[in-house]
Design a protein around this motif. Sequence first.
Motif, PDB file in Angstrom:
ATOM      1  N   SER A  88       0.825  -1.209   0.000  1.00  0.00           N
ATOM      2  CA  SER A  88       0.000   0.000   0.000  1.00  0.00           C
ATOM      3  C   SER A  88       0.859   1.258   0.000  1.00  0.00           C
ATOM      4  O   SER A  88       0.583   2.222  -0.726  1.00  0.00           O
ATOM      5  CB  SER A  88      -0.916  -0.012   1.225  1.00  0.00           C
ATOM      6  OG  SER A  88      -1.682   1.173   1.294  1.00  0.00           O
ATOM      7  N   GLU A  90       3.945   1.531  -1.118  1.00  0.00           N
ATOM      8  CA  GLU A  90       4.612   1.649  -2.416  1.00  0.00           C
ATOM      9  C   GLU A  90       3.636   2.145  -3.483  1.00  0.00           C
ATOM     10  O   GLU A  90       3.997   2.962  -4.344  1.00  0.00           O
ATOM     11  CB  GLU A  90       5.193   0.299  -2.818  1.00  0.00           C
ATOM     12  CG  GLU A  90       6.378  -0.136  -1.949  1.00  0.00           C
ATOM     13  CD  GLU A  90       6.806  -1.565  -2.227  1.00  0.00           C
ATOM     14  OE1 GLU A  90       6.187  -2.192  -3.129  1.00  0.00           O
ATOM     15  OE2 GLU A  90       7.738  -2.050  -1.554  1.00  0.00           O
ATOM     16  N   SER A  91       2.403   1.663  -3.434  1.00  0.00           N
ATOM     17  CA  SER A  91       1.395   2.105  -4.395  1.00  0.00           C
ATOM     18  C   SER A  91       1.099   3.592  -4.233  1.00  0.00           C
ATOM     19  O   SER A  91       0.996   4.333  -5.222  1.00  0.00           O
ATOM     20  CB  SER A  91       0.112   1.288  -4.209  1.00  0.00           C
ATOM     21  OG  SER A  91      -0.913   1.751  -5.047  1.00  0.00           O
ATOM     22  N   ASP A  92       0.970   4.038  -3.002  1.00  0.00           N
ATOM     23  CA  ASP A  92       0.716   5.461  -2.763  1.00  0.00           C
ATOM     24  C   ASP A  92       1.880   6.309  -3.262  1.00  0.00           C
ATOM     25  O   ASP A  92       1.680   7.376  -3.850  1.00  0.00           O
ATOM     26  CB  ASP A  92       0.497   5.703  -1.264  1.00  0.00           C
ATOM     27  CG  ASP A  92      -0.837   5.147  -0.771  1.00  0.00           C
ATOM     28  OD1 ASP A  92      -1.691   4.841  -1.614  1.00  0.00           O
ATOM     29  OD2 ASP A  92      -0.993   5.001   0.461  1.00  0.00           O
ATOM     30  N   ARG A  94       3.965   5.628  -5.674  1.00  0.00           N
ATOM     31  CA  ARG A  94       4.018   5.660  -7.144  1.00  0.00           C
ATOM     32  C   ARG A  94       2.913   6.522  -7.736  1.00  0.00           C
ATOM     33  O   ARG A  94       3.142   7.308  -8.653  1.00  0.00           O
ATOM     34  CB  ARG A  94       3.883   4.233  -7.704  1.00  0.00           C
ATOM     35  CG  ARG A  94       5.118   3.384  -7.599  1.00  0.00           C
ATOM     36  CD  ARG A  94       4.993   2.159  -8.489  1.00  0.00           C
ATOM     37  NE  ARG A  94       3.725   1.448  -8.264  1.00  0.00           N
ATOM     38  CZ  ARG A  94       3.573   0.461  -7.384  1.00  0.00           C
ATOM     39  NH1 ARG A  94       4.598   0.082  -6.641  1.00  0.00           N
ATOM     40  NH2 ARG A  94       2.409  -0.136  -7.232  1.00  0.00           N
ATOM     41  N   ASN A  95       1.711   6.350  -7.211  1.00  0.00           N
ATOM     42  CA  ASN A  95       0.546   6.972  -7.839  1.00  0.00           C
ATOM     43  C   ASN A  95       0.245   8.372  -7.337  1.00  0.00           C
ATOM     44  O   ASN A  95      -0.446   9.133  -8.006  1.00  0.00           O
ATOM     45  CB  ASN A  95      -0.679   6.085  -7.635  1.00  0.00           C
ATOM     46  CG  ASN A  95      -0.502   4.713  -8.256  1.00  0.00           C
ATOM     47  OD1 ASN A  95       0.076   4.599  -9.333  1.00  0.00           O
ATOM     48  ND2 ASN A  95      -0.985   3.673  -7.581  1.00  0.00           N
ATOM     49  N   GLN A  96       0.741   8.692  -6.141  1.00  0.00           N
ATOM     50  CA  GLN A  96       0.480  10.024  -5.587  1.00  0.00           C
ATOM     51  C   GLN A  96       1.771  10.546  -4.961  1.00  0.00           C
ATOM     52  O   GLN A  96       1.888  10.622  -3.735  1.00  0.00           O
ATOM     53  CB  GLN A  96      -0.646   9.954  -4.546  1.00  0.00           C
ATOM     54  CG  GLN A  96      -1.951   9.380  -5.117  1.00  0.00           C
ATOM     55  CD  GLN A  96      -3.068   9.382  -4.099  1.00  0.00           C
ATOM     56  OE1 GLN A  96      -3.439  10.439  -3.589  1.00  0.00           O
ATOM     57  NE2 GLN A  96      -3.607   8.216  -3.797  1.00  0.00           N
TER      58      GLN A  96
END
Length: 280
Positions: A88, A90-92, A94-96
């Motif tokens: 979660s 890492e996703s945040d 990358r995307n934000q």
Amino acid sequence: MPREASTPKAAERKASPPRIAEHVRVPDLPQHALPEWDAPLEEAVAELRKWSDAGDANAQVQLTGRLKACTPHALEHAAFLDNLDRASMESDARNQPGADEHLAAKRDVAQSRIDRNAKIRAACAKLPKDLLDHWLDPADRAAQAGDVGAMLTYAEGALDDFQDLTSIAANIDEVIERRDKARVYLGEAARRGDKRALVLLAEIYADTQIGLSNSPLYEKDPAQAYAYAFVVSRISGATPHERANMEWLMSESAERLDAQGLARAQTEGERLYQHCCAGR
């Protein structure tokens, strides 16, 4: 569900159910405080062992609860949650990339969970193996002394060490011994009118209880689920939320019964209620 073992060892164990005191035996101990919930694991275990050995039922239950965090099942589950938190984060990132205060706070919470689990793993690695291998024993002693909370603690953790068919088959005698003891404790707690035990039995029989291990204490049985849910729906200590849940469970169970089966379930529910809870 594991079948009954036919070995003499298993038969001997089953023939010797735990002797449970009718009332909690309270030892004459000096006044003392038990560790706070957030105390470091090693410190908490050392303090709880002292009072557990002296016969303090609360310390015995808390010690089992602390040691449960070091079981293979608990450690594997913590590692799984760590991976979810890392994914979660890492996703945040990358995307934000321009994270706001909300995302920063979310990241801090996730990192604090990861750090806490790392501390628990490190502390578990330092505890004596014999203590970890017998992590249920403190709650078992308190349950035999008549502590209802300990009975529930034992029942909820009895099969945590056996999470798949391979481990069940390899330890079948111990699985049956623990299962049968957990049934005795859970039934005794229910007999004494403990709401948590009654709810747990209803959920186990309905196969909706997700807090127990993958090895259930009882086979799914809609009639028994209905009966125990019926009891909870009538006891004075049930909250509106609990009543609503049990009424839903009764409805779900009733759909799986024919008219005669439902009538028997209702009769059994009334019998259980009169036996454990009427007039309380």
